[in-house]
Design a protein around this motif. Structure first.
Motif, short mmCIF file in Angstrom:
data_model
loop_
_atom_site.label_atom_id
_atom_site.label_comp_id
_atom_site.label_asym_id
_atom_site.label_seq_id
_atom_site.Cartn_x
_atom_site.Cartn_y
_atom_site.Cartn_z
N ASP A 79 10.38 -26.41 31.41
CA ASP A 79 10.13 -25.65 32.65
C ASP A 79 9.21 -24.45 32.45
OD1 ASP A 79 11.85 -27.41 33.91
OD2 ASP A 79 13.58 -26.08 33.75
N VAL A 80 8.13 -24.64 31.75
CA VAL A 80 7.21 -23.53 31.49
C VAL A 80 6.47 -23.14 32.76
CG1 VAL A 80 5.19 -22.79 30.17
CG2 VAL A 80 6.94 -24.17 29.08
N LYS A 81 5.99 -24.12 33.52
CA LYS A 81 5.18 -23.82 34.71
C LYS A 81 5.93 -23.02 35.76
CE LYS A 81 1.80 -27.43 34.13
NZ LYS A 81 1.12 -28.60 34.70
N PRO A 82 7.18 -23.39 36.11
CA PRO A 82 7.88 -22.56 37.11
C PRO A 82 8.16 -21.13 36.61
CG PRO A 82 9.08 -24.62 36.73
CD PRO A 82 7.94 -24.58 35.78
N VAL A 83 8.42 -20.98 35.32
CA VAL A 83 8.67 -19.65 34.76
C VAL A 83 7.38 -18.82 34.81
CG1 VAL A 83 9.25 -18.39 32.65
CG2 VAL A 83 10.61 -20.36 33.34
N LEU A 84 6.25 -19.42 34.45
CA LEU A 84 4.97 -18.71 34.52
C LEU A 84 4.66 -18.30 35.95
CD1 LEU A 84 2.66 -20.69 32.08
CD2 LEU A 84 3.44 -18.34 31.84
N LYS A 85 4.93 -19.19 36.90
CA LYS A 85 4.68 -18.88 38.32
C LYS A 85 5.57 -17.72 38.77
CE LYS A 85 4.65 -20.78 42.99
NZ LYS A 85 4.92 -19.47 43.52
N ALA A 86 6.84 -17.75 38.38
CA ALA A 86 7.76 -16.68 38.77
C ALA A 86 7.33 -15.34 38.16
CB ALA A 86 9.18 -17.03 38.34
N LEU A 87 6.92 -15.35 36.91
CA LEU A 87 6.46 -14.12 36.28
C LEU A 87 5.19 -13.59 36.93
CD1 LEU A 87 7.15 -14.94 32.54
CD2 LEU A 87 8.26 -13.17 33.89
N LYS A 94 4.34 -9.91 38.92
CA LYS A 94 3.46 -9.22 37.98
C LYS A 94 3.34 -7.72 38.29
CE LYS A 94 -0.27 -11.42 36.91
NZ LYS A 94 -1.64 -11.93 36.78
N ARG A 95 3.25 -7.35 39.56
CA ARG A 95 3.10 -5.94 39.93
C ARG A 95 4.34 -5.14 39.56
NH1 ARG A 95 0.85 -4.32 45.77
NH2 ARG A 95 1.17 -2.23 44.99
N LEU A 151 13.85 -17.15 37.07
CA LEU A 151 14.00 -16.34 35.86
C LEU A 151 15.46 -16.15 35.49
CD1 LEU A 151 11.25 -13.65 36.52
CD2 LEU A 151 11.09 -15.71 35.12
N ALA A 152 16.34 -16.13 36.49
CA ALA A 152 17.77 -15.97 36.21
C ALA A 152 18.34 -17.21 35.52
CB ALA A 152 18.52 -15.69 37.51
N ARG A 153 17.77 -18.38 35.79
CA ARG A 153 18.27 -19.63 35.20
C ARG A 153 17.77 -19.88 33.79
NH1 ARG A 153 16.20 -23.91 38.66
NH2 ARG A 153 15.22 -22.33 39.93
N HIS A 154 16.80 -19.12 33.33
CA HIS A 154 16.19 -19.37 32.02
C HIS A 154 16.36 -18.18 31.09
CE1 HIS A 154 14.04 -22.28 34.55
NE2 HIS A 154 13.98 -23.00 33.45
N VAL A 155 16.52 -18.48 29.82
CA VAL A 155 16.42 -17.47 28.77
C VAL A 155 14.98 -17.56 28.27
CG1 VAL A 155 17.25 -16.72 26.52
CG2 VAL A 155 18.84 -17.76 28.15
N ILE A 156 14.27 -16.44 28.37
CA ILE A 156 12.83 -16.45 28.08
C ILE A 156 12.56 -15.66 26.80
CG2 ILE A 156 10.56 -15.80 28.95
CD1 ILE A 156 11.82 -16.07 31.78
N THR A 157 11.78 -16.26 25.92
CA THR A 157 11.36 -15.64 24.68
C THR A 157 9.95 -15.08 24.85
OG1 THR A 157 12.63 -17.29 23.47
CG2 THR A 157 11.01 -16.05 22.22
N VAL A 158 9.73 -13.88 24.35
CA VAL A 158 8.41 -13.26 24.35
C VAL A 158 7.99 -13.08 22.90
CG1 VAL A 158 7.01 -11.34 25.19
CG2 VAL A 158 9.06 -12.01 26.44
#
Length: 142
Positions: free
Chosen positions: A69-77, A81-82, A39-46
């Motif tokens: 890199d959508v899959k690694p970001v989804l996995k990290a999020l 989740k908690r 997550l630190a390596r990516h700028v994520i849009t919501v």
């Protein structure tokens, strides 16, 4: 007596709370409050958060900047989740904190597909065959 038809889209409350959750999640991601290398390596849009009708499930659509890199970001999020749910519960004043689900946002791909259709040679030929007439207010008066 017949019942009125239920509206098909989300109600005002769902839209408002979804927007508040979207802002809280975007703030969490932009400030780097979630300590994860991916997550630190990516700028994520919501772009959107949709809530279920009972407000117990929030579906957060996310997209890394550039679309890769959508899959690694989804996995990290999903791994965090908690923590994300707890932080959103502190920031959003609700009776129950909604469960959070992350999905990749497909609206950018859909917009690209529509653009490709609109700028295709076949559509261009149709536009050139019939000239576009723009009617002005002066023409209405005639």
């Amino acid at each position: 007596m017949a019942r009125p038809a239920k509206p098909s889209g989300p109600n005002q409350r769902q839209l408002r709370i979804g927007e508040v959750i979207r802002h809280a999640l975007a703030e969490l991601l932009s400030r780097g409050d979630i300590h994860d290398e991916v997550l630190a390596r990516h700028v994520i849009t919501v772009p959107e958060v949709r809530l279920s009708s009972d407000l117990k499930l929030a579906t957060c659509y996310i997209m890394p900047l550039g679309g890769g890199d959508v899959k690694p970001v989804l996995k990290a999020l999903n791994d965090h989740k908690r923590y994300i749910r707890g932080e959103i519960a502190h920031r959003v004043n609700l009776k129950f904190a909604p469960d959070i689900r992350f999905l990749a946002d497909e609206s950018f791909a859909e917009a690209e597909r529509v653009d490709a259709i609109l700028y295709s040679d076949k559509v261009r030929q149709d536009i050139l065959k019939q000239p576009l007439r723009i009617q002005t207010d002066e023409q209405d008066d005639d």
